[in-house]
Enzyme design. Structure first.
Site, PDB file in Angstrom:
ATOM      1  N   SER A  52       0.822  -1.221   0.000  1.00 33.10           N
ATOM      2  CA  SER A  52       0.000   0.000   0.000  1.00 33.10           C
ATOM      3  C   SER A  52       0.851   1.265   0.000  1.00 33.10           C
ATOM      4  CB  SER A  52      -0.900   0.013   1.229  1.00 33.10           C
ATOM      5  OG  SER A  52      -1.446   1.301   1.402  1.00 33.10           O
ATOM      6  N   SER A  54      -0.118   4.008   1.075  1.00 30.81           N
ATOM      7  CA  SER A  54      -0.426   4.779   2.291  1.00 30.81           C
ATOM      8  C   SER A  54       0.502   4.419   3.449  1.00 30.81           C
ATOM      9  CB  SER A  54      -1.865   4.512   2.743  1.00 30.81           C
ATOM     10  OG  SER A  54      -2.780   4.944   1.782  1.00 30.81           O
ATOM     11  N   ASP A  84     -15.323   1.923  -0.020  1.00 34.34           N
ATOM     12  CA  ASP A  84     -16.555   1.144   0.187  1.00 34.34           C
ATOM     13  C   ASP A  84     -16.596  -0.120  -0.676  1.00 34.34           C
ATOM     14  OD1 ASP A  84     -17.913   2.878   2.093  1.00 34.34           O
ATOM     15  OD2 ASP A  84     -17.963   4.327   0.471  1.00 34.34           O
ATOM     16  N   HIS A 109     -19.131   4.811   7.223  1.00 34.15           N
ATOM     17  CA  HIS A 109     -20.270   5.031   6.309  1.00 34.15           C
ATOM     18  C   HIS A 109     -20.998   3.688   6.234  1.00 34.15           C
ATOM     19  CE1 HIS A 109     -22.623   6.236   2.879  1.00 34.15           C
ATOM     20  NE2 HIS A 109     -21.890   5.612   1.972  1.00 34.15           N
TER      21      HIS A 109
HETATM   22  N1  LIG Z   1     -13.614  10.792   2.189  1.00 34.96           N
HETATM   23  C1  LIG Z   1     -14.334  11.237   3.213  1.00 34.96           C
HETATM   24  O1  LIG Z   1     -14.098  12.322   3.729  1.00 34.96           O
HETATM   25  C2  LIG Z   1     -15.423  10.417   3.807  1.00 34.96           C
HETATM   26  C3  LIG Z   1     -15.415   9.047   3.702  1.00 34.96           C
HETATM   27  N2  LIG Z   1     -16.285   8.300   4.426  1.00 34.96           N
HETATM   28  C4  LIG Z   1     -16.193   6.858   4.367  1.00 34.96           C
HETATM   29  O2  LIG Z   1     -14.928   6.467   4.881  1.00 34.96           O
HETATM   30  C5  LIG Z   1     -14.484   5.269   4.248  1.00 34.96           C
HETATM   31  C6  LIG Z   1     -13.106   5.503   3.662  1.00 34.96           C
HETATM   32  O3  LIG Z   1     -13.220   6.443   2.605  1.00 34.96           O
HETATM   33  P1  LIG Z   1     -12.018   7.428   2.240  1.00 34.96           P
HETATM   34  O4  LIG Z   1     -11.350   7.905   3.467  1.00 34.96           O
HETATM   35  O5  LIG Z   1     -12.581   8.417   1.269  1.00 34.96           O
HETATM   36  O6  LIG Z   1     -11.039   6.440   1.464  1.00 34.96           O
HETATM   37  P2  LIG Z   1      -9.686   6.782   0.677  1.00 34.96           P
HETATM   38  O7  LIG Z   1      -9.878   6.347  -0.738  1.00 34.96           O
HETATM   39  O8  LIG Z   1      -9.280   8.199   0.929  1.00 34.96           O
HETATM   40  O9  LIG Z   1      -8.604   5.851   1.390  1.00 34.96           O
HETATM   41  C7  LIG Z   1      -8.703   4.473   1.360  1.00 34.96           C
HETATM   42  C8  LIG Z   1      -7.577   3.872   2.154  1.00 34.96           C
HETATM   43  O10 LIG Z   1      -7.778   2.453   2.189  1.00 34.96           O
HETATM   44  C9  LIG Z   1      -6.586   1.836   1.773  1.00 34.96           C
HETATM   45  N3  LIG Z   1      -6.848   0.518   1.193  1.00 34.96           N
HETATM   46  C10 LIG Z   1      -7.107   0.194  -0.093  1.00 34.96           C
HETATM   47  N4  LIG Z   1      -7.254  -1.143  -0.201  1.00 34.96           N
HETATM   48  C11 LIG Z   1      -7.061  -1.648   1.049  1.00 34.96           C
HETATM   49  C12 LIG Z   1      -7.053  -2.952   1.598  1.00 34.96           C
HETATM   50  N5  LIG Z   1      -7.258  -4.019   0.825  1.00 34.96           N
HETATM   51  N6  LIG Z   1      -6.823  -3.107   2.913  1.00 34.96           N
HETATM   52  C13 LIG Z   1      -6.617  -2.039   3.721  1.00 34.96           C
HETATM   53  N7  LIG Z   1      -6.588  -0.770   3.251  1.00 34.96           N
HETATM   54  C14 LIG Z   1      -6.812  -0.582   1.944  1.00 34.96           C
HETATM   55  C15 LIG Z   1      -5.963   2.821   0.810  1.00 34.96           C
HETATM   56  O11 LIG Z   1      -4.576   2.539   0.665  1.00 34.96           O
HETATM   57  P3  LIG Z   1      -3.747   2.793  -0.707  1.00 34.96           P
HETATM   58  O12 LIG Z   1      -2.982   4.052  -0.471  1.00 34.96           O
HETATM   59  O13 LIG Z   1      -2.861   1.628  -0.814  1.00 34.96           O
HETATM   60  O14 LIG Z   1      -4.747   2.892  -1.829  1.00 34.96           O
HETATM   61  C16 LIG Z   1      -6.208   4.116   1.556  1.00 34.96           C
HETATM   62  O15 LIG Z   1      -5.275   4.298   2.583  1.00 34.96           O
HETATM   63  C17 LIG Z   1     -15.574   4.931   3.241  1.00 34.96           C
HETATM   64  O16 LIG Z   1     -16.485   4.077   3.864  1.00 34.96           O
HETATM   65  C18 LIG Z   1     -16.235   6.286   2.958  1.00 34.96           C
HETATM   66  O17 LIG Z   1     -17.563   6.194   2.486  1.00 34.96           O
HETATM   67  C19 LIG Z   1     -17.191   8.859   5.292  1.00 34.96           C
HETATM   68  C20 LIG Z   1     -17.259  10.209   5.437  1.00 34.96           C
HETATM   69  C21 LIG Z   1     -16.450  11.099   4.614  1.00 34.96           C
HETATM   70 MG   LIG Z   2     -20.227   9.806   1.487  1.00 32.80          MG
END
Ligand SMILES: NC(=O)C1=CN([C@@H]2O[C@H](COP(=O)(O)OP(=O)(O)OC[C@H]3O[C@@H](n4cnc5c(N)ncnc54)[C@H](OP(=O)(O)O)[C@@H]3O)[C@@H](O)[C@H]2O)C=CC1
Ligand SMILES: [Mg+2]
Ligand SMILES: CC[C@](O)(C(C)=O)C(=O)O
Ligand SMILES: [Mg+2]
Length: 337
Positions: A52, A54, A84, A109
């Site tokens: 990852s 991240s 999601d 969410h």
């Molecule tokens: N964005 C927002 O402000 C809001 C989001 N939400 C909810 O929060 C949740 C996260 O969304 P959001 O923060 O936008 O997501 P992002 O796309 O910003 O981040 C996703 C993260 O998950 C990681 N990831 C990807 N695949 C995996 C895996 N297989 N195992 C573990 N980690 C993984 C990514 O790593 P990598 O760098 O490797 O891709 C990244 O660090 C969702 O449910 C969304 O609906 C709720 C309110 C607001």
């Molecule tokens: Mg949303």
């Protein structure tokens, strides 16, 4: 119907401080939750796959990064903050095999629970802490001593203490400074999807782009059009944020207010309201969720095409140039934030 709203005084921070929390994902929400939980004295570890991108960001902040499976095994509260569309795979491969009696499974969410993509076992708490704002602002407001309002919901209360746990978690990321409202997974999912599609993201972006097109196609300077329909929108919304639409109307000129009252309904016509209702119906009956999950499974080609078209809209080039000259636009959110 009245809602229950909780503030810091209603929350017991020691509940979350007594748990081992795994934050799965370190993106927009993940970094905000993890860093603010840690600043609130909570024992946090991050779950991310080996490759990852991240990982480096979390490690730079001194957070302990494990694989999602390791983090889930170690923790007794697992907050899933991965995309999601990926959550059901992470759940079945990494989380479910590591769930123990009394663990808590948390979401930011309700999508995966509302549309039954994840079905947790009966022996764990299932709850949600959903900030009503983008993750980067959730973190920024926490650091500034403020907070973004949050929703909490309990889908399954195996421990009998799930609501207090969710409230404690929400307080630890700053939500209870602004207000935490109790809701259900169904209500959060449906209203959140509607808000982002029809008003906050879809509606607002289309309104701004269309306004920019109308002005520039009529021969006005793109720079003037940008300031008029995008830059100033924030200043107008700031007034709404502070005191509602009435406060905004108090501050603008009578000329603007008369134009607002007579022309606004010609832009957002009854047909637009009908379309909004249709969009809400597609959320409620699962059509949107099926479409989005299908798009993701098919490789997201249409999604990417639409993203590229948005990035190539002329307003982006004008905005990039102008923002570069605005020293007062502070702390822009970058990919590394
Ligand atoms: N964005 C927002 O402000 C809001 C989001 N939400 C909810 O929060 C949740 C996260 O969304 P959001 O923060 O936008 O997501 P992002 O796309 O910003 O981040 C996703 C993260 O998950 C990681 N990831 C990807 N695949 C995996 C895996 N297989 N195992 C573990 N980690 C993984 C990514 O790593 P990598 O760098 O490797 O891709 C990244 O660090 C969702 O449910 C969304 O609906 C709720 C309110 C607001
Ligand atoms: Mg949303
Ligand atoms: C408005 C979009 C959002 O719902 C959010 C930041 O609250 C999201 O899913 O990112
Ligand atoms: Mg939202």
């Amino acid at each position: 119907m009245s809602v229950e709203i909780f503030y810091d005084d209603d929350a017991d921070l020691s509940i979350i401080q007594g748990r081992k929390v795994a934050v799965i994902g370190y993106g927009s929400q993940g970094h905000a939750h993890a860093l603010s939980l840690r600043d609130s004295g909570v024992d946090v570890r991050i779950g991310l796959p080996e490759g990852s991108k991240s990982r480096a960001k979390a490690e730079e902040e001194g957070l302990r990064v494990l694989t999602p499976a390791e983090a889930s095994a170690e923790a007794d509260l697992i907050m899933i903050l991965a995309p999601d569309t990926k959550q059901r795979f992470i759940y079945s491969e990494d989380i479910e095999p590591n769930l123990k009696d009394g663990d808590a499974l948390f979401f930011g969410h309700g999508f995966n629970i509302r549309y039954e993509l994840i079905k947790p076992p009966a022996n764990v708490d299932v709850a949600m802490v959903a900030p009503k704002g983008p993750g980067h602002l959730v973190r920024r407001q926490f650091v500034d001593g403020k907070g973004v309002p949050a929703l909490i919901a309990v889908e399954q209360d195996a421990s009998g203490n799930a609501q207090a746990l969710a409230l404690s978690y929400a307080a630890a990321i700053g939500g209870a400074r602004a207000g935490v409202i109790k809701t259900t997974f169904k209500e959060e999912t449906e209203t959140d999807l509607f808000g982002e599609q029809a008003v906050l993201c879809g509606g607002a972006s289309a309104l701004v782009q269309t306004g920019f097109e109308v002005l520039t196609e009529a021969g006005y300077a793109p720079e003037i059009a940008y300031f008029e329909v995008l830059h100033e929108l924030k200043l107008i919304v700031d007034l709404m944020y502070e005191g509602g639409i009435a406060r905004m109307r108090y501050s603008i000129s009578d000329t603007a207010e008369y134009g607002d009252l007579t022309r606004g309904p010609r832009v957002i016509t009854p047909a637009v309201k009908e379309e909004m209702k249709k969009i809400l119906g597609e959320i409620q009956d699962g059509t949107f969720a099926r479409e989005w999950v299908g798009e993701d499974e098919a490789g997201r080609a249409n999604f990417r095409k639409l993203q590229e078209a948005g990035e190539q809209h002329p307003i982006e080039e004008t905005g990039k140039k102008l923002r570069g000259l605005m020293s007062w636009v502070d702390r822009p959110i970058t990919e590394t934030a």
